[in-house]
Design a protein around this motif. Structure first.
Motif, mmCIF file in Angstrom:
data_model
loop_
_atom_site.group_PDB
_atom_site.id
_atom_site.type_symbol
_atom_site.label_atom_id
_atom_site.label_comp_id
_atom_site.label_asym_id
_atom_site.label_seq_id
_atom_site.Cartn_x
_atom_site.Cartn_y
_atom_site.Cartn_z
ATOM 1 N N HIS A 1 0.818 -1.216 0.000
ATOM 2 C CA HIS A 1 0.000 0.000 0.000
ATOM 3 C C HIS A 1 0.852 1.266 0.000
ATOM 4 C CE1 HIS A 1 -3.872 -2.020 0.317
ATOM 5 N NE2 HIS A 1 -3.281 -2.871 1.118
ATOM 6 N N GLN A 2 2.130 1.090 -0.287
ATOM 7 C CA GLN A 2 3.054 2.196 -0.536
ATOM 8 C C GLN A 2 3.123 3.189 0.624
ATOM 9 O OE1 GLN A 2 1.484 3.572 -4.365
ATOM 10 N NE2 GLN A 2 2.988 2.318 -5.435
ATOM 11 N N VAL A 3 3.205 2.631 1.841
ATOM 12 C CA VAL A 3 3.431 3.464 3.024
ATOM 13 C C VAL A 3 4.593 2.872 3.800
ATOM 14 C CG1 VAL A 3 1.055 4.291 3.206
ATOM 15 C CG2 VAL A 3 1.717 2.188 4.403
ATOM 16 N N GLY A 4 5.215 3.710 4.616
ATOM 17 C CA GLY A 4 6.309 3.252 5.447
ATOM 18 C C GLY A 4 5.877 3.088 6.892
ATOM 19 N N ILE A 5 6.313 2.033 7.517
ATOM 20 C CA ILE A 5 6.067 1.795 8.947
ATOM 21 C C ILE A 5 7.357 1.306 9.577
ATOM 22 C CG2 ILE A 5 3.600 1.259 8.679
ATOM 23 C CD1 ILE A 5 4.410 -1.730 8.951
ATOM 24 N N GLN A 6 7.430 1.414 10.893
ATOM 25 C CA GLN A 6 8.512 0.804 11.650
ATOM 26 C C GLN A 6 7.921 -0.306 12.508
ATOM 27 O OE1 GLN A 6 10.229 4.044 13.878
ATOM 28 N NE2 GLN A 6 11.595 4.621 12.202
ATOM 29 N N THR A 7 8.684 -1.353 12.730
ATOM 30 C CA THR A 7 8.216 -2.438 13.584
ATOM 31 C C THR A 7 9.332 -2.851 14.531
ATOM 32 O OG1 THR A 7 8.847 -4.068 11.884
ATOM 33 C CG2 THR A 7 6.536 -3.349 11.931
ATOM 34 N N GLU A 8 8.919 -3.370 15.679
ATOM 35 C CA GLU A 8 9.884 -3.876 16.652
ATOM 36 C C GLU A 8 9.346 -5.166 17.255
ATOM 37 O OE1 GLU A 8 12.426 -2.651 20.648
ATOM 38 O OE2 GLU A 8 10.935 -1.259 19.846
ATOM 39 N N CYS A 9 10.184 -6.197 17.241
ATOM 40 C CA CYS A 9 9.818 -7.472 17.848
ATOM 41 C C CYS A 9 10.171 -7.407 19.329
ATOM 42 C CB CYS A 9 10.566 -8.609 17.164
ATOM 43 S SG CYS A 9 10.018 -10.237 17.678
ATOM 44 N N LEU A 10 9.137 -7.434 20.160
ATOM 45 C CA LEU A 10 9.346 -7.188 21.584
ATOM 46 C C LEU A 10 8.251 -7.864 22.395
ATOM 47 C CD1 LEU A 10 11.057 -5.518 23.641
ATOM 48 C CD2 LEU A 10 9.421 -3.651 23.308
ATOM 49 N N ASN A 11 8.652 -8.552 23.446
ATOM 50 C CA ASN A 11 7.699 -9.123 24.402
ATOM 51 C C ASN A 11 7.479 -8.102 25.506
ATOM 52 O OD1 ASN A 11 6.252 -10.541 26.334
ATOM 53 N ND2 ASN A 11 7.377 -12.447 26.016
#
Length: 275
Positions: free
Chosen positions: A165-175
């Motif tokens: 969908h041509q957008v930027g996101i940030q992600t973090e793998c975290l418990n």
């Protein structure tokens, strides 16, 4: 009222899709369906399939096994393409229609509540973001979104969805349920919005207050007491009590505090507050 257009899934390979497809179709190759279920509509919505002989068999068997009703299977042939061309319904290229929807509360926030209360897009955090539909939808409407989840595969699906969908996101793998400071990587007052959907871990409430800027918005939709009568979750630790969020976030400007009901009967919170 206009006739509702049924969701159309084109289950051929993307290369074939780009060469020609129904203008209302979503490109979901049959081989990719198991990893892209979050891009489909609700199982209550009947689906039309386009594809070649092999992909139609594969896709229809998979979707029906997941509870979808495939009401029509259309084999893609030159005559089908010519017919769509004649009616102005043929499209070419990689553009694919969006069949998935965010949580209704997110859609309502974007369309109604944010404009009504002068809330403009800024930085947002999605806690327990899963495959990222809410987060990507907010990003599509101008929010700079970061999502946290403990499942790497879910975060990869969220990233893939954002790319499509041509957008930027940030992600973090975290418990978030381990350690003394689950949000140690984030500054106080870093976010203008926090979204939580179908996740409840009460020790995080004070941290949410710390992470939001003054005037920041909390959107919270999760299961309430009474859901156990219809299925999971049954553990009271995962079920909100009536009025609990308003009490926890007392002093905030409550924009919405209601109980909504899912299709399966489970009650969920619809809570939006400006802290």
């Amino acid at each position: 009222m206009p006739t509702k257009i049924l969701p159309i899934v084109d289950c051929r390979h993307l290369t074939a899709f780009c060469e020609g497809h129904h203008q209302n179709a979503c490109s979901l190759p049959a081989a990719e369906l198991p990893e892209r279920m979050h891009e489909l509509p609700k199982t209550s919505e009947p689906i039309i399939l386009y594809g070649d002989t092999v992909t139609l068999l594969e896709a229809s068997a998979f979707l029906q096994g997941k509870g979808y009703q495939v009401v029509q299977q259309i084999e893609w042939t030159p005559s089908v393409q010519a017919a769509l061309q004649a009616t102005g319904e043929l499209a070419r290229g990689a553009h694919s229609q969006r069949l998935w929807q965010p949580a209704p509360l997110i859609a309502r926030f974007v369309a109604e509540l944010a404009p009504a209360h002068g809330i403009t897009p800024g930085t947002g955090l999605d806690i327990g973001c899963g495959a990222g539909r809410d987060m990507v939808y907010l990003a599509m409407h101008g929010w700079q979104m970061c999502g946290i989840d403990y499942i790497p595969a879910a975060l990869q699906r969220a990233q893939n969805l954002a790319v499509r969908h041509q957008v930027g996101i940030q992600t973090e793998c975290l418990n978030l349920e381990t350690g003394s400071d689950p949000f140690s990587a984030y500054a106080s007052g870093q976010f203008e919005l926090i979204n939580v959907a179908r996740y409840l871990h009460r020790p995080l409430f004070p941290w949410m207050k710390r992470l939001l800027k003054p005037g920041g918005v909390l959107i919270y939709q999760t299961f309430m007491q009474g859901s156990e009568q219809f299925g999971s979750p049954r553990n009271p630790n995962f079920l909100l009590k009536p009025g609990e969020l308003a009490q926890v976030f007392a002093g905030a400007e409550i924009l919405l505090d209601a109980v909504e009901t899912l299709d399966d009967g489970r009650p969920v919170s619809a809570f939006i507050a400006r802290l």
